[in-house]
Design an enzyme around this catalytic site. Structure first.
Site, PDB file in Angstrom:
ATOM      1  CE1 TYR A  94       0.564  28.077 -56.789  1.00 26.75           C
ATOM      2  CE2 TYR A  94       1.948  29.038 -54.482  1.00 26.75           C
ATOM      3  CZ  TYR A  94       1.462  28.766 -55.850  1.00 26.75           C
ATOM      4  OH  TYR A  94       1.652  30.613 -55.832  1.00 26.75           O
ATOM      5  CB  CYS A  95       1.257  23.159 -60.128  1.00 30.65           C
ATOM      6  SG  CYS A  95       0.172  21.461 -59.777  1.00 30.65           S
ATOM      7  CD1 TRP A  96      -5.479  24.141 -62.554  1.00 31.96           C
ATOM      8  CD2 TRP A  96      -5.283  26.474 -62.447  1.00 31.96           C
ATOM      9  NE1 TRP A  96      -6.600  24.788 -62.772  1.00 31.96           N
ATOM     10  CE2 TRP A  96      -6.543  25.960 -62.613  1.00 31.96           C
ATOM     11  CE3 TRP A  96      -4.539  27.583 -61.986  1.00 31.96           C
ATOM     12  CZ2 TRP A  96      -7.456  27.263 -62.297  1.00 31.96           C
ATOM     13  CZ3 TRP A  96      -5.384  28.766 -62.522  1.00 31.96           C
ATOM     14  CH2 TRP A  96      -6.797  28.557 -62.250  1.00 31.96           C
TER      15      TRP A  96
END
Length: 360
Positions: A94-96
């Protein structure tokens, strides 16, 4: 054919080989999904560089430079972190907000042949979940609030209760702060508090570990602990709960506080700077009296006086306002092991270990 990348909005419902947060180190430090590791595809400086080019030059140039940096960093992670991962390795990435950073990492891992799950919406999806849970979950528990004037050893007593098997919500430990003006934690130097988001992540983890069939013991904290705020749902539930008040003689309270805050004796300049914040309620005359006691190394007299002049009346008002349902008042002569054991014999059921085992 490589496996297809799968997407989820509920990562807590599945078990993964690893949870990989590809955001920058500063984003990760603010908060992250519990158990996640940080393998940034752009570090803080690189992220700032790409963002500047995006705004000041044009998005196309930013994407070219960003792609080169991402490829370089993913290559480094492949040669180091992922080098010994088995064929059945199954990470969550995941990222932002589930955009290009996480998709870039997931695509490369997927092409290698690993089964990769991507968090749809990224960290923001997880954050929505935390906020929802942190407002709903506190309602499911019954709380017992431990009250007592400053220096009564409430946190110390609660931790002894936890060692006996009681469910204890140690808010000061989660907030890394003792709640008062002088409550900053110290580990060779001032120890910073976590972010509000990370505090709530830890709080949710703690609540999720509790059994709703057993009471949760908690200290009579203010709505704000240092710079951090309690969720409204928890705060309101605490105020409605029954309380046990601990009475400890002031001599014992002074002795306990001198032990707990010994670092301030070594740093009188810090102590004085903190006390200056009380000038509006105590006045310069009283502050100068305290400064003189500190300069003369009469810390015992200083602690006694600040308890009597400031902390006792302030705490008494807050208890009457927020924690009025005091059902028991228990006196202890000191905070020795024998005194606390006698106190806990009155507060906790004898078969609490059996209750804990049966409920688990």
């Amino acid at each position: 054919m490589p496996p297809v990348i799968t997407y989820t909005q509920e990562p807590w419902k599945e078990t993964y080989s690893e949870i990989i947060d590809v955001r920058s180190p500063s984003e990760f430090a603010e908060d992250s999904i519990p158990g996640a590791i940080n393998l940034p595809v752009l570090d803080d400086a690189e992220r700032a560089q790409v963002g500047t080019i995006y705004k000041q030059v044009n998005p196309f140039e930013a994407r070219k430079i960003g792609a080169a940096l991402v490829a370089k960093n993913i290559s480094l992670h492949l040669s180091q972190h992922f080098a010994d991962k088995p064929k059945n390795y199954h990470p969550l990435v995941y990222c932002w907000r589930g955009g290009q950073r996480s998709f870039s990492m997931a695509s490369v891992l997927n092409q290698i042949g690993w089964r990769v799950t991507l968090l749809e919406g990224g960290y923001k999806t997880y954050r929505v979940y935390v906020r929802q849970q942190i407002e709903q979950l506190p309602e499911t528990f019954t709380y017992q609030v431990l009250c007592g004037l400053t220096g009564s050893g409430k946190t110390h007593i609660l931790r002894q209760m936890r060692d006996r098997g009681a469910q204890v919500l140690d808010l000061e430990a989660l907030a890394n702060h003792r709640g008062s003006l002088l409550g900053e934690e110290w580990q060779g130097k001032a120890s910073p508090q976590p972010s509000q988001k990370y505090f709530e992540t830890q709080l949710l983890q703690q609540l999720q570990s509790f059994n709703p069939q057993q009471p949760v013991w908690v200290e009579s904290e203010s709505f704000k602990i240092g710079k951090l705020y309690l969720p409204q749902s928890l705060w309101q539930k605490m105020k409605q709960s029954s309380c046990v008040e601990i009475y400890l003689p002031i001599t014992a309270r002074v002795q306990f506080l001198l032990q707990e805050y010994h670092h301030l004796e070594k740093h009188p300049e810090i102590l004085k700077a903190k006390l200056e914040k009380l000038k509006s309620c105590c006045g310069w005359k009283k502050l100068n009296e305290w400064y003189k006691l500190i300069d003369n190394d009469e810390l015992g007299e200083f602690v006694r006086d600040i308890l009597e002049c400031h902390y006792n009346p302030t705490y008494s008002k807050s208890i009457q306002r927020d924690f009025s349902k005091v059902e028991r008042v228990l006196s202890v002569p000191d905070l020795s092991d024998s005194s606390i054991n006698n106190l806990l014999d009155k507060l906790l059921p004898n078969n609490i270990f059996e209750l804990t085992l049966v409920s688990s």
